[in-house]
Design a protein around this motif. Structure first.
Motif, PDB file in Angstrom:
ATOM      1  N   LEU A  82       8.597   9.213  -9.353  1.00 43.37           N
ATOM      2  CA  LEU A  82       9.806   9.590  -9.834  1.00 43.37           C
ATOM      3  C   LEU A  82      10.221  10.937  -9.174  1.00 43.37           C
ATOM      4  O   LEU A  82       9.446  11.817  -9.491  1.00 43.37           O
ATOM      5  CB  LEU A  82       9.852   9.491 -11.414  1.00 43.37           C
ATOM      6  CG  LEU A  82      10.955  10.173 -12.026  1.00 43.37           C
ATOM      7  CD1 LEU A  82      12.409   9.437 -11.813  1.00 43.37           C
ATOM      8  CD2 LEU A  82      10.932  10.408 -13.433  1.00 43.37           C
ATOM      9  N   GLN A  83      11.235  10.888  -8.616  1.00 39.45           N
ATOM     10  CA  GLN A  83      11.699  12.140  -8.015  1.00 39.45           C
ATOM     11  C   GLN A  83      12.755  12.870  -9.025  1.00 39.45           C
ATOM     12  O   GLN A  83      13.771  11.984  -9.492  1.00 39.45           O
ATOM     13  CB  GLN A  83      12.321  12.163  -6.536  1.00 39.45           C
ATOM     14  CG  GLN A  83      12.786  13.605  -6.251  1.00 39.45           C
ATOM     15  CD  GLN A  83      13.421  13.849  -5.075  1.00 39.45           C
ATOM     16  OE1 GLN A  83      14.588  13.238  -4.753  1.00 39.45           O
ATOM     17  NE2 GLN A  83      12.509  14.168  -3.782  1.00 39.45           N
TER      18      GLN A  83
ATOM     19  N   ARG B 150       0.754  -1.276  -0.019  1.00 43.87           N
ATOM     20  CA  ARG B 150      -0.010   0.243   0.016  1.00 43.87           C
ATOM     21  C   ARG B 150       0.802   1.445  -0.023  1.00 43.87           C
ATOM     22  O   ARG B 150       0.450   2.409  -0.530  1.00 43.87           O
ATOM     23  CB  ARG B 150      -0.844   0.070   1.236  1.00 43.87           C
ATOM     24  CG  ARG B 150      -1.883  -1.223   1.567  1.00 43.87           C
ATOM     25  CD  ARG B 150      -2.967  -1.129   0.459  1.00 43.87           C
ATOM     26  NE  ARG B 150      -3.698  -2.426   0.279  1.00 43.87           N
ATOM     27  CZ  ARG B 150      -4.700  -2.402  -0.425  1.00 43.87           C
ATOM     28  NH1 ARG B 150      -5.322  -1.565  -1.009  1.00 43.87           N
ATOM     29  NH2 ARG B 150      -5.466  -3.787  -0.345  1.00 43.87           N
ATOM     30  N   SER B 151       1.982   1.253   0.411  1.00 45.34           N
ATOM     31  CA  SER B 151       2.888   2.598   0.720  1.00 45.34           C
ATOM     32  C   SER B 151       3.252   2.959  -0.622  1.00 45.34           C
ATOM     33  O   SER B 151       3.368   2.130  -1.460  1.00 45.34           O
ATOM     34  CB  SER B 151       3.829   2.228   1.735  1.00 45.34           C
ATOM     35  OG  SER B 151       4.716   1.358   1.218  1.00 45.34           O
ATOM     36  N   LEU B 152       3.512   4.385  -0.474  1.00 45.15           N
ATOM     37  CA  LEU B 152       4.063   4.758  -1.686  1.00 45.15           C
ATOM     38  C   LEU B 152       5.676   4.938  -1.791  1.00 45.15           C
ATOM     39  O   LEU B 152       6.455   5.331  -0.625  1.00 45.15           O
ATOM     40  CB  LEU B 152       3.790   6.355  -1.992  1.00 45.15           C
ATOM     41  CG  LEU B 152       4.134   7.090  -2.986  1.00 45.15           C
ATOM     42  CD1 LEU B 152       3.769   6.641  -4.040  1.00 45.15           C
ATOM     43  CD2 LEU B 152       3.747   8.622  -2.923  1.00 45.15           C
ATOM     44  N   LEU B 153       6.450   4.238  -2.758  1.00 42.28           N
ATOM     45  CA  LEU B 153       7.736   4.196  -3.010  1.00 42.28           C
ATOM     46  C   LEU B 153       8.196   5.306  -3.720  1.00 42.28           C
ATOM     47  O   LEU B 153       7.533   5.693  -4.845  1.00 42.28           O
ATOM     48  CB  LEU B 153       8.049   2.895  -3.408  1.00 42.28           C
ATOM     49  CG  LEU B 153       7.772   1.885  -2.717  1.00 42.28           C
ATOM     50  CD1 LEU B 153       8.194   0.326  -3.401  1.00 42.28           C
ATOM     51  CD2 LEU B 153       8.121   1.749  -1.242  1.00 42.28           C
ATOM     52  N   TYR B 154       9.249   5.825  -3.659  1.00 41.82           N
ATOM     53  CA  TYR B 154      10.193   6.984  -4.283  1.00 41.82           C
ATOM     54  C   TYR B 154      11.370   6.444  -4.928  1.00 41.82           C
ATOM     55  O   TYR B 154      12.112   5.684  -4.456  1.00 41.82           O
ATOM     56  CB  TYR B 154      10.350   8.319  -3.486  1.00 41.82           C
ATOM     57  CG  TYR B 154       9.119   9.062  -3.512  1.00 41.82           C
ATOM     58  CD1 TYR B 154       8.963  10.143  -4.538  1.00 41.82           C
ATOM     59  CD2 TYR B 154       8.425   8.710  -2.420  1.00 41.82           C
ATOM     60  CE1 TYR B 154       7.815  11.084  -4.186  1.00 41.82           C
ATOM     61  CE2 TYR B 154       7.182   9.492  -2.281  1.00 41.82           C
ATOM     62  CZ  TYR B 154       6.957  10.624  -2.870  1.00 41.82           C
ATOM     63  OH  TYR B 154       5.819  11.504  -2.955  1.00 41.82           O
ATOM     64  N   THR B 155      11.813   6.730  -6.216  1.00 38.13           N
ATOM     65  CA  THR B 155      13.077   6.534  -6.813  1.00 38.13           C
ATOM     66  C   THR B 155      14.011   7.430  -6.139  1.00 38.13           C
ATOM     67  O   THR B 155      13.842   8.394  -5.258  1.00 38.13           O
ATOM     68  CB  THR B 155      13.233   6.831  -8.380  1.00 38.13           C
ATOM     69  OG1 THR B 155      13.063   8.286  -8.348  1.00 38.13           O
ATOM     70  CG2 THR B 155      12.305   6.209  -9.143  1.00 38.13           C
ATOM     71  N   GLU B 156      15.655   6.948  -6.283  1.00 41.63           N
ATOM     72  CA  GLU B 156      16.427   7.911  -6.078  1.00 41.63           C
ATOM     73  C   GLU B 156      16.027   9.272  -6.772  1.00 41.63           C
ATOM     74  O   GLU B 156      15.470   9.196  -7.999  1.00 41.63           O
ATOM     75  CB  GLU B 156      17.835   7.326  -6.222  1.00 41.63           C
ATOM     76  CG  GLU B 156      18.073   6.027  -5.683  1.00 41.63           C
ATOM     77  CD  GLU B 156      19.549   5.518  -6.324  1.00 41.63           C
ATOM     78  OE1 GLU B 156      20.515   5.834  -5.966  1.00 41.63           O
ATOM     79  OE2 GLU B 156      19.242   4.800  -7.335  1.00 41.63           O
ATOM     80  N   MET B 157      16.800  10.509  -6.424  1.00 42.53           N
ATOM     81  CA  MET B 157      16.571  11.559  -7.304  1.00 42.53           C
ATOM     82  C   MET B 157      17.529  11.280  -8.586  1.00 42.53           C
ATOM     83  O   MET B 157      18.504  10.959  -8.595  1.00 42.53           O
ATOM     84  CB  MET B 157      17.212  12.709  -6.750  1.00 42.53           C
ATOM     85  CG  MET B 157      16.974  14.125  -7.510  1.00 42.53           C
ATOM     86  SD  MET B 157      17.993  15.503  -6.966  1.00 42.53           S
ATOM     87  CE  MET B 157      19.503  15.153  -7.202  1.00 42.53           C
ATOM     88  N   VAL B 158      16.646  11.551  -9.855  1.00 42.99           N
ATOM     89  CA  VAL B 158      17.037  11.370 -11.038  1.00 42.99           C
ATOM     90  C   VAL B 158      17.048  12.909 -11.581  1.00 42.99           C
ATOM     91  O   VAL B 158      16.243  13.490 -11.693  1.00 42.99           O
ATOM     92  CB  VAL B 158      16.264  10.649 -11.863  1.00 42.99           C
ATOM     93  CG1 VAL B 158      17.029  10.453 -13.441  1.00 42.99           C
ATOM     94  CG2 VAL B 158      16.122   9.045 -11.352  1.00 42.99           C
TER      95      VAL B 158
ATOM     96  N   ALA C 253       7.377   6.350 -19.032  1.00 38.03           N
ATOM     97  CA  ALA C 253       7.904   4.969 -18.327  1.00 38.03           C
ATOM     98  C   ALA C 253       7.029   4.494 -17.260  1.00 38.03           C
ATOM     99  O   ALA C 253       7.206   3.373 -16.832  1.00 38.03           O
ATOM    100  CB  ALA C 253       9.250   5.406 -17.676  1.00 38.03           C
ATOM    101  N   GLY C 254       6.049   5.061 -16.909  1.00 37.92           N
ATOM    102  CA  GLY C 254       4.790   4.734 -16.104  1.00 37.92           C
ATOM    103  C   GLY C 254       4.909   4.958 -14.656  1.00 37.92           C
ATOM    104  O   GLY C 254       4.127   4.253 -14.075  1.00 37.92           O
ATOM    105  N   TYR C 255       5.542   6.082 -14.481  1.00 40.09           N
ATOM    106  CA  TYR C 255       5.524   6.460 -12.927  1.00 40.09           C
ATOM    107  C   TYR C 255       4.289   6.923 -12.642  1.00 40.09           C
ATOM    108  O   TYR C 255       3.591   7.467 -13.350  1.00 40.09           O
ATOM    109  CB  TYR C 255       6.646   7.432 -12.670  1.00 40.09           C
ATOM    110  CG  TYR C 255       8.056   6.631 -12.747  1.00 40.09           C
ATOM    111  CD1 TYR C 255       8.281   6.012 -11.514  1.00 40.09           C
ATOM    112  CD2 TYR C 255       8.801   6.538 -13.845  1.00 40.09           C
ATOM    113  CE1 TYR C 255       9.650   5.415 -11.383  1.00 40.09           C
ATOM    114  CE2 TYR C 255       9.703   5.688 -13.471  1.00 40.09           C
ATOM    115  CZ  TYR C 255      10.232   5.180 -12.480  1.00 40.09           C
ATOM    116  OH  TYR C 255      11.408   4.469 -12.416  1.00 40.09           O
ATOM    117  N   ASP C 256       3.740   7.036 -11.135  1.00 38.83           N
ATOM    118  CA  ASP C 256       2.391   7.182 -10.889  1.00 38.83           C
ATOM    119  C   ASP C 256       2.385   8.772 -10.331  1.00 38.83           C
ATOM    120  O   ASP C 256       1.355   9.258 -10.076  1.00 38.83           O
ATOM    121  CB  ASP C 256       1.894   6.197  -9.766  1.00 38.83           C
ATOM    122  CG  ASP C 256       1.870   4.758 -10.039  1.00 38.83           C
ATOM    123  OD1 ASP C 256       1.130   4.405 -11.066  1.00 38.83           O
ATOM    124  OD2 ASP C 256       2.871   3.866  -9.462  1.00 38.83           O
TER     125      ASP C 256
END
Length: 339
Positions: free
Chosen positions: A72-73, A39-47, A92-95
């Protein structure tokens, strides 16, 4: 699913999010975290936007379908470049596409983005406006920020920053409740030395009732997260604790914060669930340590944790290392902990 429902889902997911962390929250880390919490929201490393737009480093957008909901950050300060990077992220499909206005590292400052953007709210507003215009039907654009930088007065700067950026259409902010000192403190020190001001973040909740606000910084337990949510914050973002004690934070997050069943009963179950993913990674030419470095803290604070870490840290980089080593490490955990 309608656009409204998609926004509602991501908003609900962000009751708990795992903070973007350079060199840590890569795709293997996110896959592991997603196993523990659906359920939780995940983040990428900063790009950085320049890496995507000018450098063509589209591999930085790689992620597994199982990671969703995942944000995506982006780092950058050029509106046109960020708009194009946001398009690439959406493709790329990020939410969610998040703009970093909080990272204090030297390399970020040299690119005129990260926490230094707290000094230029109108520029941030221009950036997010361009990003939103590039994504008329795409993922939501959000901002992660500090409460201020250097000698700024957070009581004045933070509300002015939020008001200016919200006027450009941003409705979700994650606020790290510390100042960033751009000179004199390392990135590590900037995560620990400036005092936390949760009261100011709570004040922003009262001042901007229509916005979705998450608090970040120094939060290390689900108990603490539940307190913030009970006080009216819309979300809690946890960084280092979610990485170093992932089971303690994510293993029971779904039941405690979302009222949903937890996927697994023990960290040992998570290890076993990772094995097919590990096999797939190795078959594609990857190395074991690229995944297991994120698994070191699964048994943090439990009997056998030191031996678990030792076996993986000493063996995972060796040629040919695979799930047999993971099994050996798991066998070092007492049965009642690994069951």
């Amino acid at each position: 699913m309608t656009e409204k429902n998609e926004k509602l889902e991501i908003s609900t997911a962000s009751r708990l999010s795992v903070a973007p962390m350079m060199d840590w929250t890569d795709r293997h880390c996110r896959y592991l975290h997603r196993l523990m919490s659906r359920r939780s929201l995940l983040y990428t490393e900063m790009v950085t936007a320049p890496a995507l737009v000018r450098g063509g480093a589209l591999h930085l957008l790689d992620h597994h379908a199982a990671e969703h909901p995942v944000a995506l950050q982006l780092g950058g300060s050029d509106p046109a470049e960020l708009a194009e990077a946001a398009r690439l992220g959406a493709r790329a499909g990020y939410d969610e596409i998040n703009l970093n206005c909080g990272c204090p590292s030297d390399r970020v400052q040299s690119g005129t983005f990260g926490a230094v953007l707290m000094k230029d709210a109108p520029l941030v507003a221009a950036c997010v406006a361009a990003m939103r215009e590039a994504l008329p039907d795409g993922p939501e654009v959000t901002v992660k920020c500090r409460i201020g930088v250097d000698d700024q007065d957070p009581q004045e700067v933070l509300p002015a920053f939020i008001e200016t950026v919200a006027a450009a259409g941003v409705t979700r902010f994650s606020i790290h409740a510390r100042k960033a000192w751009l000179q004199g403190l390392s990135p590590k020190e900037n995560r620990e030395i400036p005092p936390l001001d949760y009261g100011l973040v709570r004040a922003m909740r009262a001042r901007f009732p229509a916005l979705h606000l998450s608090v970040n910084g120094g939060i290390a337990t689900l108990d603490a997260a539940q307190v913030f949510l009970a006080e009216g914050l819309d979300g809690v973002m946890i960084g280092r604790a979610a990485y170093h004690q992932p089971w303690d934070i994510l293993g029971r997050a779904d039941s405690r914060l979302y009222g949903q069943p937890d996927p697994f009963d023990s960290p040992g179950d998570v290890v076993r669930a990772m094995m097919p993913y590990i096999d797939e990674h190795l078959a594609s030419g990857g190395r074991l340590h690229q995944i297991t470095r994120h698994m070191m803290g699964l048994f943090a604070g439990r009997p056998g944790a030191r031996r678990w870490r030792q076996i993986l840290s000493e063996g995972a980089s060796r040629p040919g290392a695979g799930n047999a080593l993971v099994e050996e490490a798991l066998d070092s955990i007492p049965r009642e902990e690994a069951a």
